[in-house]
Motif scaffolding. Structure first.
Motif, short mmCIF file in Angstrom:
data_model
loop_
_atom_site.label_atom_id
_atom_site.label_comp_id
_atom_site.label_asym_id
_atom_site.label_seq_id
_atom_site.Cartn_x
_atom_site.Cartn_y
_atom_site.Cartn_z
N TYR A 30 0.73 -1.22 0.02
CA TYR A 30 0.10 -0.02 0.16
C TYR A 30 0.87 1.32 0.10
CZ TYR A 30 -3.59 -3.16 1.12
OH TYR A 30 -4.59 -4.39 1.24
N ILE A 39 3.43 -5.51 1.57
CA ILE A 39 2.84 -6.47 2.34
C ILE A 39 3.18 -7.94 1.77
CG2 ILE A 39 0.49 -7.35 2.93
CD1 ILE A 39 0.91 -4.46 4.09
N GLY A 60 -3.47 -10.33 9.60
CA GLY A 60 -2.67 -9.36 9.33
C GLY A 60 -1.34 -9.66 8.41
N GLY A 62 -1.36 -10.54 5.10
CA GLY A 62 -1.43 -10.13 3.92
C GLY A 62 -2.51 -10.82 2.93
N LYS A 63 -3.51 -11.82 3.83
CA LYS A 63 -4.38 -12.56 2.75
C LYS A 63 -5.17 -11.97 1.99
CE LYS A 63 -5.51 -14.99 6.50
NZ LYS A 63 -4.91 -14.25 7.60
N THR A 64 -6.01 -10.98 2.77
CA THR A 64 -7.06 -10.36 1.97
C THR A 64 -6.37 -9.42 0.70
OG1 THR A 64 -8.42 -10.21 3.89
CG2 THR A 64 -8.53 -8.41 2.30
N THR A 65 -5.07 -8.79 1.06
CA THR A 65 -4.62 -8.07 0.22
C THR A 65 -4.10 -8.98 -1.08
OG1 THR A 65 -3.43 -6.70 2.10
CG2 THR A 65 -2.34 -6.79 -0.24
N1 LIG Z 1 -5.95 -0.01 2.62
C1 LIG Z 1 -4.81 -0.33 3.19
N2 LIG Z 1 -3.91 0.67 3.45
C2 LIG Z 1 -2.72 0.31 3.84
N3 LIG Z 1 -2.46 -0.89 4.71
C3 LIG Z 1 -3.44 -1.71 4.58
C4 LIG Z 1 -4.78 -1.53 3.75
N4 LIG Z 1 -5.22 -2.94 4.12
C5 LIG Z 1 -4.61 -3.71 4.85
N5 LIG Z 1 -3.38 -3.01 5.02
C6 LIG Z 1 -2.32 -3.42 6.07
O1 LIG Z 1 -1.99 -4.65 5.27
C7 LIG Z 1 -1.47 -5.73 6.16
C8 LIG Z 1 -2.34 -7.06 5.46
O2 LIG Z 1 -3.48 -6.84 5.64
P1 LIG Z 1 -4.64 -7.84 5.10
O3 LIG Z 1 -4.37 -8.20 3.77
O4 LIG Z 1 -6.09 -7.61 5.55
O5 LIG Z 1 -4.34 -9.33 6.11
P2 LIG Z 1 -4.83 -10.47 6.19
O6 LIG Z 1 -6.30 -10.53 5.55
O7 LIG Z 1 -4.00 -11.73 6.28
O8 LIG Z 1 -5.43 -10.40 7.81
C9 LIG Z 1 -1.98 -5.19 7.38
O9 LIG Z 1 -0.92 -4.93 8.23
C10 LIG Z 1 -3.01 -4.13 7.41
O10 LIG Z 1 -2.86 -3.08 8.30
#
Ligand SMILES: Nc1ncnc2c1ncn2[C@@H]1O[C@H](COP(=O)(O)OP(=O)(O)O)[C@@H](O)[C@H]1O
Ligand SMILES: [Mg+2]
Lengths: 271, 275
Positions: A30, A39, A60, A62-65
C-alpha cells in the motif's frame, strides 16, 4: 491399494495438467514510492483446473491483500496474475469471489434471486435465462425455492450460501474465497466447508481459499500454501493427498491431517 | 420501483401488531384534535378579550371563510395554479438533486471540490435572489418554478450526496468483481443504497416547494393561493386571508404526511437490514 500415509512437501507448480491461475513474482503493498508499505514479496503460485488450494497465514499477514490482487481489485506492485493464459488488468470474467463479510456483499434491497442473478444482468443475459441460472445455483448450494426471500430474512450461513450461489451462477473458472466461514458458528461452518468440497467435486470449479484457520486450510485443500513473515512470502507448501472426498470426523482423524497440522502450526509459531 | 416492495409478514405476527397500531393511531388522533381544539379556543378567547388586534377574525368567521373558499371556483383555480407550480418545481428539484448528488457523492475529488458550494447554496437565503430572477423572467410561472427549484433543490442534493457516500465497501467490491456496468450500478445499486437518505431530502423539498410557491405569489403578481391571500388582505377580508393561509398549511402538511407513508413502505428493507 496402499494409500500414501504421509504428507508430501508440495510444489508451487501444478502436479500435471494445465495451469489455470498463474501468479508470477507478485509483490503487493500500500502506498507509493518511499511511503510504500510492502505486504507481499515475490509470490509465485500455479493452480491447476479443478484444484483446491488453501492459503493459510496469521491475521494481518496479507491474505486479503493477496486475494484483492488475484481478483483484480488491487493491482500488484510487481509481477503478474494470469488466468487461462491471459494476464489480468482488473476484474476478469473468469474470476469470482466470496468475501468474509457476507452481510455486506449482498444487497439488502434485492431478493436472493435478484442478488444471484445480478452479475448476469450486467453481462446482458436475458431475464429468463438469468432466473434459470440463479435458481440452478441456489439449488446447488441447498437453497432451492428460497429465491424470493431477502438476505436479511436469512441466517448468516444461508447468506453465505447465497454469496456462493452468486459466484457459481457467474460461471467463472476460478472461485476466490477470503475467510468465507469466519463469521458463522462451528456447525454451520462444517456444513459450509462440506458444501464447498462437494461443489468442487460436482462442478469442477477451481478454488483458492485464504484462511487463518489451519484445520480448515488442511481439511479443504489439495495443496496448502503457508505464508508468513513481513513482508509475506511462501514458507511451506503441503500436499494433502485426500482426493476429492472429505469427512469431518474421518479426515480430521487421518494421520496425514495431524502431520500437516503439526507441521504448519510449528512453522507459524516460528514466524 | 420494482426492487423495493415489501414482503408481507406472516399472518400470525401481523394481526395483533396491526390492532395495537390502530389503537395507538386513534389515541394519537384524539390527542392531536384535542390540542387543535385548545389552540382554537385560546384564539377565540384572545380575540374576544381584545388581546389580538381587532382586525383578527374570530374562529367562526374563519370557518365561514373556509366555507366561502371551498365553494368558490376561483379558490380551486388558484389552488391548482399554486400546486402545479410547486409540483413542477419539486419534481425538477428532485430529479436534478438526485442526479447531481449521486454523481458527486461517490467521487471523492468531486465531493471535496463541491462541498463548499453545496453548503453555501444550502445556507443561501434564496428569497434574496428573487428581485434578480423577477427582473430576468418577469412575474411568470417560470419565474415561480425557478424560485421553487432554487429553494427546494438543496435538501435533495445534500441528502443524495450523503446517501451516495454511504455505499458499503463490501458492495462496492462486489460490484467491481462482477463488472457491473455503470448505468446498471447507478440504477440498481447506488440509487437504492442512497434511497433512505434521498427520500428524507425529497420530503423536506416537498414542503419547501409549497412554501416557496405560496411565498412568491404573496410577494409578486403571480396568480395562485398566495396571490389570493394578498388580495384578501388588501380588501380587508381577514377571514378569507386566514382561511387561505390555513389551506396552504394543510396542503403542505398533507403532502409531507403522504410522502412519509410512501417512504416507510418503500424502505422496509432498510429498517429490516439495519435493525
Ligand atoms: N488499504 C490499506 N492501506 C494500508 N494498509 C493496509 C490496507 N489494507 C490492509 N493494510 C495492511 O496490510 C496488512 C495485511 O492486511 P490484510 O491483507 O487484510 O491481512 P489478512 O487478510 O491476512 O489479515 C495489515 O498490516 C494491514 O494493516
Ligand atoms: Mg483478511
Amino acid at each position: 491399494m496402499t494409500a500414501p500415509q504421509s504428507i508430501h512437501t508440495g510444489s508451487l507448480d501444478v502436479l500435471g495438467g494445465e495451469v489455470l491461475l498463474d501468479v508470477s513474482h507478485v509483490s503487493m503493498g500500500y502506498g507509493d514510492g518511499e511511503h510504500e508499505k510492502r505486504i507481499l514479496e515475490d509470490l509465485n503460485l500455479k493452480v491447476g483446473h479443478s484444484e483446491f488450494v488453501s492459503i493459510v497465514g496469521p491475521s494481518g499477514v496479507g491474505k486479503t491483500t493477496l486475494l484483492r490482487g488475484l481478483s483484480g481489485l488491487l493491482p500488484p506492485k510487481r509481477g503478474t496474475v494470469s488466468v487461462a493464459g491471459q494476464t489480468i488488468t482488473g476484474p476478469h470474467p473468469d474470476i469470482a469471489a466470496v468475501f468474509q463479510d457476507y452481510s455486506r456483499s449482498l444487497m439488502p434491497w434485492m431478493t436472493t434471486r435478484e442478488n444471484v442473478a445480478f452479475p448476469l444482468q450486467g453481462q446482458g443475459v436475458g431475464r429468463r435465462e438469468r432466473n434459470r441460472r440463479a435458481e440452478e445455483s441456489l439449488e446447488e448450494v441447498g437453497l432451492s425455492g428460497q429465491g424470493d426471500k431477502y438476505p436479511w430474512e436469512m441466517s448468516g450461513g444461508m447468506q453465505q450460501r447465497v454469496a456462493i450461489a452468486r459466484a457459481l451462477a457467474y460461471h467463472a473458472k476460478v472461485l476466490l474465497m477470503d475467510e468465507p466461514f469466519a463469521s458463522v458458528d462451528a456447525q454451520t461452518r462444517f456444513d459450509l466447508e462440506d458444501l464447498v468440497v462437494n461443489l468442487r467435486e460436482a462442478l469442477g470449479v477451481t478454488i483458492v481459499l485464504v484462511t487463518h484457520d489451519v484445520d480448515e486450510a488442511i481439511y479443504l485443500a489439495d495443496r496448502v500454501i503457508v505464508i508468513a513473515e513481513k513482508p509475506a512470502t511462501v514458507v511451506d507448501v503441503i500436499e494433502t493427498g485426500f482426493g476429492t472426498v472429505r469427512d469431518q470426523v474421518d479426515t480430521k482423524a487421518d494421520p496425514r491431517f495431524q502431520d500437516a497440522r503439526g507441521r504448519i502450526l510449528t512453522r507459524l509459531r516460528k514466524a | 420501483m420494482t426492487t423495493t416492495h415489501t414482503r408481507a409478514p406472516s399472518a400470525e405476527t401481523k394481526a395483533p401488531r396491526r390492532s395495537a397500531l390502530l389503537q395507538r393511531d386513534w389515541s394519537l388522533l384524539a390527542q392531536r384534535l384535542g390540542a387543535l381544539g385548545i389552540i382554537l379556543a385560546l384564539w377565540q378567547a384572545a380575540v374576544l378579550t381584545g388581546l389580538l388586534p381587532s382586525i383578527t377574525p374570530t374562529v367562526p368567521e374563519v370557518t365561514l371563510g373556509l366555507w366561502t373558499a371551498v365553494t368558490s371556483t376561483s379558490f380551486w383555480t388558484a389552488l391548482g395554479q399554486t400546486l402545479s407550480a410547486a409540483t413542477a418545481g419539486w419534481i425538477i428539484s428532485c430529479v436534478l438533486g438526485v442526479f447531481l448528488g449521486l454523481l458527486i457523492g461517490p467521487l471523492r475529488w468531486l465531493d471535496r471540490s463541491t462541498s463548499v458550494t453545496v453548503e453555501f447554496g444550502r445556507a443561501f437565503p434564496t428569497i434574496a435572489l428573487m428581485p434578480v430572477i423577477l427582473l430576468l423572467l418577469g412575474a411568470t410561472t417560470s419565474m415561480q418554478i425557478t424560485m421553487v427549484v432554487l429553494s427546494a433543490l438543496w435538501p435533495v442534493l445534500v441528502q443524495s450526496i450523503l446517501g451516495a457516500r454511504r455505499l458499503d465497501p463490501g458492495i462496492a467490491d462486489t460490484v467491481r468483481i462482477y463488472r457491473i456496468p455503470r448505468l446498471l450500478w447507478f440504477r440498481r445499486v447506488l440509487l437504492p443504497s442512497a434511497l433512505p437518505f434521498v427520500t428524507t431530502g425529497v420530503r423536506i423539498a416537498a414542503s419547501i416547494s409549497i412554501l416557496a410557491a405560496v411565498g412568491i405569489e404573496v410577494l409578486t403578481q403571480v396568480p395562485g393561493i398566495g396571490r389570493m391571500i394578498t388580495l384578501a388582505q388588501e380588501a380587508q377580508r381577514w377571514d378569507l386571508a386566514f382561511a387561505y393561509l390555513f389551506f396552504a398549511g394543510l396542503f403542505g402538511w398533507t403532502v409531507t404526511a403522504l410522502l412519509a407513508r410512501a417512504e416507510s413502505s418503500l424502505l422496509a428493507w432498510n429498517r429490516q437490514a439495519s435493525g
